[in-house]
Design an enzyme around this catalytic site. Structure first.
Site, PDB file in Angstrom:
ATOM      1  N   ASP A 258      37.701  13.942  33.030  1.00 40.16           N
ATOM      2  CA  ASP A 258      36.561  14.368  33.853  1.00 40.16           C
ATOM      3  C   ASP A 258      36.847  14.256  35.352  1.00 40.16           C
ATOM      4  O   ASP A 258      35.962  14.484  36.174  1.00 40.16           O
ATOM      5  CB  ASP A 258      35.316  13.562  33.491  1.00 40.16           C
ATOM      6  CG  ASP A 258      35.461  12.081  33.791  1.00 40.16           C
ATOM      7  OD1 ASP A 258      36.590  11.652  34.142  1.00 40.16           O
ATOM      8  OD2 ASP A 258      34.462  11.347  33.689  1.00 40.16           O
TER       9      ASP A 258
ATOM     10  N   GLN B 102      34.736  14.830  62.506  1.00 37.68           N
ATOM     11  CA  GLN B 102      33.307  14.507  62.527  1.00 37.68           C
ATOM     12  C   GLN B 102      33.132  13.127  63.169  1.00 37.68           C
ATOM     13  O   GLN B 102      32.733  12.167  62.530  1.00 37.68           O
ATOM     14  CB  GLN B 102      32.740  14.528  61.107  1.00 37.68           C
ATOM     15  CG  GLN B 102      32.875  15.896  60.434  1.00 37.68           C
ATOM     16  CD  GLN B 102      32.305  15.910  59.028  1.00 37.68           C
ATOM     17  OE1 GLN B 102      31.223  15.389  58.791  1.00 37.68           O
ATOM     18  NE2 GLN B 102      33.031  16.518  58.098  1.00 37.68           N
TER      19      GLN B 102
ATOM     20  N   HIS C 274      42.271  12.461  65.803  1.00 39.42           N
ATOM     21  CA  HIS C 274      41.647  13.598  66.487  1.00 39.42           C
ATOM     22  C   HIS C 274      40.974  13.147  67.785  1.00 39.42           C
ATOM     23  O   HIS C 274      41.005  13.868  68.785  1.00 39.42           O
ATOM     24  CB  HIS C 274      40.628  14.252  65.552  1.00 39.42           C
ATOM     25  CG  HIS C 274      39.987  15.473  66.122  1.00 39.42           C
ATOM     26  ND1 HIS C 274      40.698  16.622  66.424  1.00 39.42           N
ATOM     27  CD2 HIS C 274      38.698  15.730  66.464  1.00 39.42           C
ATOM     28  CE1 HIS C 274      39.874  17.530  66.915  1.00 39.42           C
ATOM     29  NE2 HIS C 274      38.663  17.014  66.950  1.00 39.42           N
TER      30      HIS C 274
ATOM     31  N   LYS D 264      38.412  28.275  76.283  1.00 34.88           N
ATOM     32  CA  LYS D 264      37.823  29.165  75.279  1.00 34.88           C
ATOM     33  C   LYS D 264      36.308  28.980  75.230  1.00 34.88           C
ATOM     34  O   LYS D 264      35.789  27.876  75.356  1.00 34.88           O
ATOM     35  CB  LYS D 264      38.433  28.900  73.901  1.00 34.88           C
ATOM     36  CG  LYS D 264      38.240  27.505  73.339  1.00 34.88           C
ATOM     37  CD  LYS D 264      38.989  27.349  72.028  1.00 34.88           C
ATOM     38  CE  LYS D 264      38.819  25.932  71.463  1.00 34.88           C
ATOM     39  NZ  LYS D 264      39.633  25.703  70.264  1.00 34.88           N
TER      40      LYS D 264
END
Length: 338
Positions: free
Chosen positions: A46, A106, A139, A204
């Site tokens: 599973d 995030q 990041h 940008k």
């Protein structure tokens, strides 16, 4: 004082080749077979993850080598379950070596009613019994503050400096480092200072999420060999567009140095068809077959820097010494000439 026990490595399934390369490198340093701890990380029918460690780890200094790359959730759960198995087996210290830290994008609430998932992941890792994090090019460096345990964030800039000075020897005066956005200026500036090159920025502006409406080059890139520097490349749409804009502004060549090659969806195809002469990435994320066969993607090995960082952590010496490209030079002897 150095630990009485030898460091022991264990790996999940996220990037087994990198884990084996780190073990081989450490074996060379130690003059003995370090190897990976014998264990199985499998799944029930599973999809549930099961871990069994076949060696005694009581009182040992354990290092779990496991990036949380795609499939992110599966690889994160493998890391947590391995950590739990080691903690319940009385390991003395558990360090998570996460070459790529997933969910790092995030790191803040960019809109109302959104999570800070990087903080959530930090909490989960600590709760699982992990006592130290070793990673490469977060990041956002402030993610280190999400943890109440030590975080050693290595930087790719010293490695890129060695690579650039080796591969562009003889025409360094033409090299210009380019940040693909304003947010990445600090990372690009660091490399520019190391190699003595000027800096440019691609500004940008997005029309809507995921789409770039306009790009403007800040700085004169005419007749320059432009090196775009960033921490990760995902679908490569923005990166390839930035390369086109640089060429339109008179750049002689465009190369990209991106630490983490996420390369999801059509990314590899885009890179292969782009005006970029080379995309240089590391092996923090296990490259897919199409990545390995792409003619303008080159992969730089990270096993030497991670092996040295693990040894420095284990024996209580400086990890920050690896922030200097001159320190990395002997570690990468044979790859980059002096």
């Amino acid at each position: 004082m150095a630990n009485m026990h030898e460091p022991k490595l264990i790996s999940g399934n996220a990037n087994r080749p990198l884990a084996e390369a780190v073990a081989a490198r450490m074996s060379m340093h130690r003059g003995m077979d370090v190897g990976l701890v014998d264990a199985r990380v499998e799944r029930f029918n599973d999809g549930e993850i099961f871990v069994e460690v076949f060696e005694n780890v009581r009182g040992e200094d354990m290092y779990i080598i496991q990036p949380t790359s795609n499939p992110t959730n599966d690889n994160l759960m493998e890391l947590l379950i391995i950590a739990d198995a080691l903690r319940r087996s009385s390991a003395d210290r558990i360090t998570a070596v996460m070459p790529y830290f997933g969910y790092a994008r995030q790191d803040r609430r960019s809109k109302a009613r959104t999570p800070i998932t990087a903080k959530l992941v930090a909490n989960i890792l600590v709760e699982a019994g992990i006592e130290r994090i070793l990673t490469l090019d977060l990041h956002a460096t402030q993610i280190q503050g999400f943890f109440d345990i030590p975080v050693d964030n290595l930087y790719a800039s010293p490695l890129w400096a060695l690579d650039v000075m080796h591969n562009f020897k003889g025409n360094m005066e033409e090299v210009m480092v380019v940040s693909p956005d304003v947010g990445g200026v600090a990372r690009a500036r660091d490399l520019a200072q190391r190699i003595g090159a000027p800096l440019s920025i691609v500004d940008k502006r997005r029309g809507k999420p995921g789409e770039v409406a306009e790009m403007t080059v800040i700085g004169d890139v005419k007749d320059r060999v432009c090196l775009i520097v960033d921490d990760l490349v995902d679908t490569a749409g923005t990166l390839c567009k930035a390369a086109e804009v640089l060429m339109e502004n008179g750049a002689k060549e465009v190369h990209s140095y991106i630490t983490h090659g996420v390369l999801s969806g059509p990314a590899v195809e885009r890179v292969a068809k782009s005006v970029m002469k080379n995309l240089v990435i590391t092996d923090t994320i296990q490259p897919k077959a199409e990545t390995l066969t792409c003619p303008n993607i080159r992969i730089v090995k990270t096993a030497p820097i991670f092996a040295q960082a693990i040894l420095n952590t284990w024996n209580g010496t400086s990890v920050s010494s690896l922030f200097n490209h001159k320190t990395l030079q002997p570690i990468y002897e044979g790859v980059y000439s002096r």
